[in-house]
Design a protein around this motif. Structure first.
Motif, mmCIF file in Angstrom:
data_model
loop_
_atom_site.group_PDB
_atom_site.id
_atom_site.type_symbol
_atom_site.label_atom_id
_atom_site.label_comp_id
_atom_site.label_asym_id
_atom_site.label_seq_id
_atom_site.Cartn_x
_atom_site.Cartn_y
_atom_site.Cartn_z
ATOM 1 N N ALA A 14 0.890 -43.949 -43.635
ATOM 2 C CA ALA A 14 0.895 -45.063 -42.679
ATOM 3 C C ALA A 14 1.947 -44.852 -41.593
ATOM 4 O O ALA A 14 1.682 -45.080 -40.407
ATOM 5 N N VAL A 15 3.141 -44.399 -41.975
ATOM 6 C CA VAL A 15 4.203 -44.190 -40.997
ATOM 7 C C VAL A 15 3.817 -43.077 -40.022
ATOM 8 O O VAL A 15 4.042 -43.194 -38.816
ATOM 9 N N TYR A 49 4.285 -46.167 -54.088
ATOM 10 C CA TYR A 49 3.978 -46.548 -52.715
ATOM 11 C C TYR A 49 4.315 -45.476 -51.682
ATOM 12 O O TYR A 49 3.853 -45.533 -50.549
ATOM 13 N N GLY A 50 5.144 -44.514 -52.047
ATOM 14 C CA GLY A 50 5.608 -43.507 -51.103
ATOM 15 C C GLY A 50 4.507 -42.731 -50.396
ATOM 16 O O GLY A 50 4.520 -42.625 -49.161
ATOM 17 N N PRO A 51 3.539 -42.177 -51.123
ATOM 18 C CA PRO A 51 2.506 -41.391 -50.445
ATOM 19 C C PRO A 51 1.697 -42.195 -49.416
ATOM 20 O O PRO A 51 1.453 -41.724 -48.305
ATOM 21 N N PHE A 72 13.667 -45.986 -48.671
ATOM 22 C CA PHE A 72 13.451 -46.258 -50.088
ATOM 23 C C PHE A 72 11.962 -46.275 -50.427
ATOM 24 O O PHE A 72 11.550 -45.787 -51.478
ATOM 25 N N GLY A 73 11.161 -46.834 -49.533
ATOM 26 C CA GLY A 73 9.725 -46.886 -49.772
ATOM 27 C C GLY A 73 9.100 -45.513 -49.880
ATOM 28 O O GLY A 73 8.237 -45.265 -50.733
#
Length: 170
Positions: A147-148, A140-142, A133-134
């Motif tokens: 980060a991931v 916040y997605g980009p 979802f994030g």
């Protein structure tokens, strides 16, 4: 939910959402014992529920259709909950109350969901759901994606044997 409402309007009773899991996963869920529905709603896979078993052993599971936690329940569920005794884990189980209603002739159907789902019942499902979802969040997605990717690269550098195993096993 729209499909479930359509089924309830057409067939009455209670309508539950179900999805298929592998036979090895059934012990984690409430599992449905189902048969073909006498009637259905166009474009919706509907099954009539004969019974439910809460977290059965793999060999005792009546099917691989399991509860998703999405229910349109008849108000009779409240009376059924008052009449059941604690089940698995010493808790009152919603599946036991639904099973009681079925045994008393209350019609219960499942709509089989074939789309994406997240299991939030444990950290192994909750964490990926948040990431999923994030990543789709416009704000916040980009940043989360960046980060991931960094976290994964660092993890792979620290654990090359795990990264290789995952690559080899797909």
């Amino acid at each position: 939910m729209d499909k479930m409402v359509a089924v309830r309007n057409e067939l009455g009773g209670s309508v539950l959402c179900a999805f298929n899991v592998s036979r090895e996963e059934v012990f984690n869920y409430g599992v449905f014992d189902v048969e073909e529905a006498a009637a259905g709603v166009d474009g919706v896979e509907v099954m009539r529920v004969r019974g439910m078993v809460e977290k059965p052993a793999v060999e005792d599971a009546p099917s691989t259709l399991v509860a998703t936690g999405r229910y349109l329940l008849d108000r009779g569920i409240f009376d059924a909950l008052r009449r059941i005794t604690p089940g698995k884990g010493g808790e009152l189980q919603l599946t036991d109350a639904i099973e009681l209603m079925i045994s008393e002739g209350h019609p219960v159907h499942v709509v089989v969901h074939d789309g994406k789902r997240h299991d939030l019942g444990n950290p192994g499902g909750y964490i990926p759901a948040n990431v999923d979802f994030g990543l789709r969040d416009a704000k916040y997605g980009p940043a989360l994606y960046t980060a991931v990717k960094k976290i994964i690269a660092e993890y792979e550098a620290e654990h090359p044997e795990i990264a290789a195993k995952v690559r080899d096993n797909g």
